[in-house]
Design an enzyme around this catalytic site. Structure first.
Site, PDB file in Angstrom:
ATOM      1  N   HIS A   4     -10.952 -30.156  40.317  1.00  0.00           N
ATOM      2  CA  HIS A   4     -11.073 -30.488  38.891  1.00  0.00           C
ATOM      3  C   HIS A   4      -9.723 -30.499  38.176  1.00  0.00           C
ATOM      4  CE1 HIS A   4     -10.555 -26.186  38.548  1.00  0.00           C
ATOM      5  NE2 HIS A   4     -10.380 -26.341  37.238  1.00  0.00           N
ATOM      6  N   HIS A  32      -5.970 -31.329  33.821  1.00  0.00           N
ATOM      7  CA  HIS A  32      -7.245 -30.610  33.941  1.00  0.00           C
ATOM      8  C   HIS A  32      -8.364 -31.550  33.499  1.00  0.00           C
ATOM      9  CE1 HIS A  32     -10.360 -27.612  33.254  1.00  0.00           C
ATOM     10  NE2 HIS A  32      -9.593 -26.726  33.870  1.00  0.00           N
TER      11      HIS A  32
END
Length: 152
Positions: free
Chosen positions: A56, A71
């Site tokens: 992620h 992110h």
């Protein structure tokens, strides 16, 4: 040093990210993007220092020493890697625009708390700051996202 957009989408000011650590700039300074494209690329030339097991997020050390965190989404670590495909490995040398991750936007849109994706310089205190943030729509690997001003 100019960072290019790591993902196609709409720029969101960092203060509007629905996560206190990013919104308060505790993690670093930069901007966020609400992705509309599925390819995530390196925002600058450097080395991928870390790709999280859940895919992620990744950290990149630029050639000038800047530590950049990309992110994807908020609380996406909880998805355990679902919705993410790794296209580059930790330790790899990349150029701006090189593919790092591929997103399943349909899956992420229905399972992530938010798709808003911060792009921050975590060691910004070693530089003169972030300037010229983009606004509106940006294209992965093509649009300038922001300028990191030289070392203090």
């Amino acid at each position: 040093m100019v960072l290019v957009a790591p993902v196609t989408g709409e720029v969101v000011p960092l203060e509007q990210v629905p996560d206190a650590a990013f919104a308060s700039k505790a993690v670093g300074d930069g901007v966020a993007i609400r992705p509309t494209g599925k390819l995530v690329v390196a925002p600058v030339a450097g080395t991928i220092a870390k790709i999280f097991n859940s895919n992620h997020a990744f950290a990149l050390v630029a050639d000038n020493g800047a530590e950049i965190i990309v992110h994807i989404g908020i609380e996406t670590v909880k998805l355990g890697g679902q919705g993410f495909k790794r296209l580059a490995e930790q330790g790899a040398r990349v150029n701006a625009g090189d593919p790092v991750l591929e997103l399943d936007l349909d899956y992420l849109a229905s399972h992530a708390q938010s798709l808003v994706s911060p792009v921050v310089v975590s060691n910004v205190d070693q530089y003169a700051g972030v300037a010229n943030p983009a606004s509106g729509q940006v294209q992965a690997g093509q649009s300038a996202l922001f300028l990191l001003k030289g070392k203090k």
